[in-house]
Design an enzyme around this catalytic site. Sequence first.
Site, PDB file in Angstrom:
ATOM      1  N   ASP A   1      86.710   4.268 103.673  1.00 56.92           N
ATOM      2  CA  ASP A   1      86.035   4.754 104.874  1.00 56.92           C
ATOM      3  C   ASP A   1      86.396   6.222 105.095  1.00 56.92           C
ATOM      4  OD1 ASP A   1      84.864   4.705 107.647  1.00 56.92           O
ATOM      5  OD2 ASP A   1      84.866   2.549 107.269  1.00 56.92           O
TER       6      ASP A   1
ATOM      7  N   HIS B   1      85.244   6.620 112.554  1.00 54.04           N
ATOM      8  CA  HIS B   1      84.642   5.435 111.955  1.00 54.04           C
ATOM      9  C   HIS B   1      85.682   4.585 111.211  1.00 54.04           C
ATOM     10  CE1 HIS B   1      82.008   3.198 109.088  1.00 54.04           C
ATOM     11  NE2 HIS B   1      81.054   3.351 109.997  1.00 54.04           N
TER      12      HIS B   1
ATOM     13  N   SER C   1      78.367  -1.499 110.205  1.00 58.99           N
ATOM     14  CA  SER C   1      79.712  -0.994 109.891  1.00 58.99           C
ATOM     15  C   SER C   1      80.778  -1.717 110.689  1.00 58.99           C
ATOM     16  CB  SER C   1      79.800   0.506 110.202  1.00 58.99           C
ATOM     17  OG  SER C   1      79.206   1.278 109.203  1.00 58.99           O
TER      18      SER C   1
END
Length: 761
Positions: free
Chosen positions: A140, A201, A537
Amino acid sequence: MATSCIKFLLLGALLLVSLWIVNAQDEQVYIVYMGSSQNDRERDSVLSNHVELLASILGSEEDAQSSLVYSYSHAFTGFSAVMSKAAAAALSEKPGIVSVFPDPLLELHTTHSWDFLDTQSGISAPAYSPSGDTIIGMLDTGIWPESPSFSDGGIGPVPSRWKGVCMGGQGFTCNRKIIGARYYKGVGSGSGSSARDSHGHGTHTASTAGGSLVNDVNYYGLAKGNARGGSTTSRIAVYRVCSEQGCLGSDILAGLDDAIHDGVDVISVSLGAASVFQFDFASDPIAIGAFHAAQRGVLVVCSAGNDGPDAYSVVNSAPWIFTVAATTMDRDFQSDIILGNGKIYKGEAINFSNLSRSDMYPLVFAGDIAANTSSSEDASNCYPGSLDPQKVKGKIVICSNGDSISKRMKKAAVQSSEGKGMIVVDEVGRSVASNFGSFPSSAVSDQVGAEILSYMKSTSNPLATILRTVTITNYKPAPSVAFFSSRGPGSLTENILKPDISAPGVNILAAWIPNNQSTDIPAGGKPSYYSFESGTSMACPHVSGTVAFLKSANPSWSISTIKSALMTTATAVNNVGGPITNDSNMNASFFDFGAGEISPLRALTPGLVYETTGEDYLLFLCYLGYKQSQIDTIAGVGTNGSSWSCPSDAVGSEKVSNVNYPSIAIGSLEAKASASVTRTLTNVAGGAHADSVYQLSVQSPPGLDVKVSPNKLVFSQTSPTITFHVVFTATEAANKGYSYGTITWEDGTHTVRTPFAVNVS
């Protein structure tokens, strides 16, 4: 920040218009894939061979070394290097090369979600002793190691089998929770040489999968509760392969190769190609890495993509990947709109409005207050610069959502003209609570929007106010499929049912990076270590964490056992006992949510499982028409004296339906014709349930005749595995297109549900 990952995908889609990274000399990075690696080869030897091969094309070893980006040697072999198109074409003709393809730029695709999943299971948590030795690999944007979610309090020593490193960069420290960190050198790693997250994220997904228990978490008073990951005792290994600009395939392959070598148990990948730019399985960095991870007993869990609700939009659809769709949960964020006539409408948003019920302001429709240089259509969508500032000032503005302009941009258009608030009419997107910070804003359905506009026409002085958001729990019905979640069937093959499964992915509260520049912080507030995000996600790490949870409770389970356990025990009903619906409030299909929403507690005791073997995956490649030489190289067939060949009549995409998968898909069945598939189940219950009898029940749609034989499965200690056959026949009454049903086996304790989708042509 509630929809920032969806906006991130839009940015990624724009970047993918010119999909490849090219330099001024018309050279670019190419990935050279050479199949399975041989475990007995030293890395230096592999690197030397790669340089020698590259030099044979570029002319010298010096040129080869300077152009080399990565050499892959752990789980698979190959390299990435800067070269011309002509050089790449010449290299692709060399023996032992599976594929040569340009380096793609891929895109990134809680306090309550785990409690909701446990409630939906309808059972109490059984007694078990989780191991603290499971390791979750996160590919990620990195991680914020100082977050409370990554505290290592009460966690034992790092597992002795761990072979990774803490290469986090300056100021980055690992502990017994974050036991490894790496960052990569392509454009995908973006700002700085560090595994530290500069986007948020990666921190969000890592805490959702394996974050430690943190009490009393909230987002400026909203969603109060305890935050935890799906496997709180698991360790986390971080592989920073992405930044705001996207994720390079060469970095992704390097991260997957390292993660497999380092000793992770599951790899969580919340990223992928846009649905319009899908790659062949032999040219897809994620599919390549995931195949070799599966060879070594590591399950790769991927997001399905955020290009829904269009059909054929699911990505990461290889059968050896666990593909995850996104659903809602029973928590809502409600911001009331009160009109001058006293009527109250419940909108959806995250805002920290300081308006009260008595703070009424004039209400206007944006299309009626266009600037002289703008059309009423642009103005109605609150396009930046389209509104007359004098007519906006001091008013609450109603904006349509018929354009691609984000709610954040609409907010900026109204707020910059000194508007007092904004109402967005958004039938579909309102289910995701956008974060408007302190600016009074709310999103409503088309029906509510029409009623508000009707009120405006009924009075010469329309007024309204917008109240601060409150948290609503036990919201019904839930779950439903998120509007953005990518749908099946898969565009590369319709004979594997994708996505595989679904998990919460809307308004998920999890760890975040404290950002002083955020415009979402309420007046007087401090940066938060937690934030809301939505997307597949967010759904993906729910499944990754659950995989780690199941592995900790059942260390001997294979990756296909875990995958099957989650799929056959998943739930397809909501919290009012009805079928799961989609964003249009219609019954959703298995191409929307896979086998159902995960039920971690039920998956602990699945009873029977489908063991999808490595041979199944090789047959899959045979059926799709891959050459024997390609398959040999991909799988490492022929090394150490091994041999394996495709059946003589193997080619035929319809044969993919016979891969021993926990779901069934038939991409084409002619009217009045039949199709037969075979499945094999293994009893993993053990103990008193080693000898058990499973009875059959079939739920099939009108016009589709489904015959299963045998109709009873008798397992014993000496016969733990049984094969059954299914014949699907389209009768004259069958409707054209896809229809859906289930095959269920029950022994009084365990329920094993297998969904199917059949396309009558």
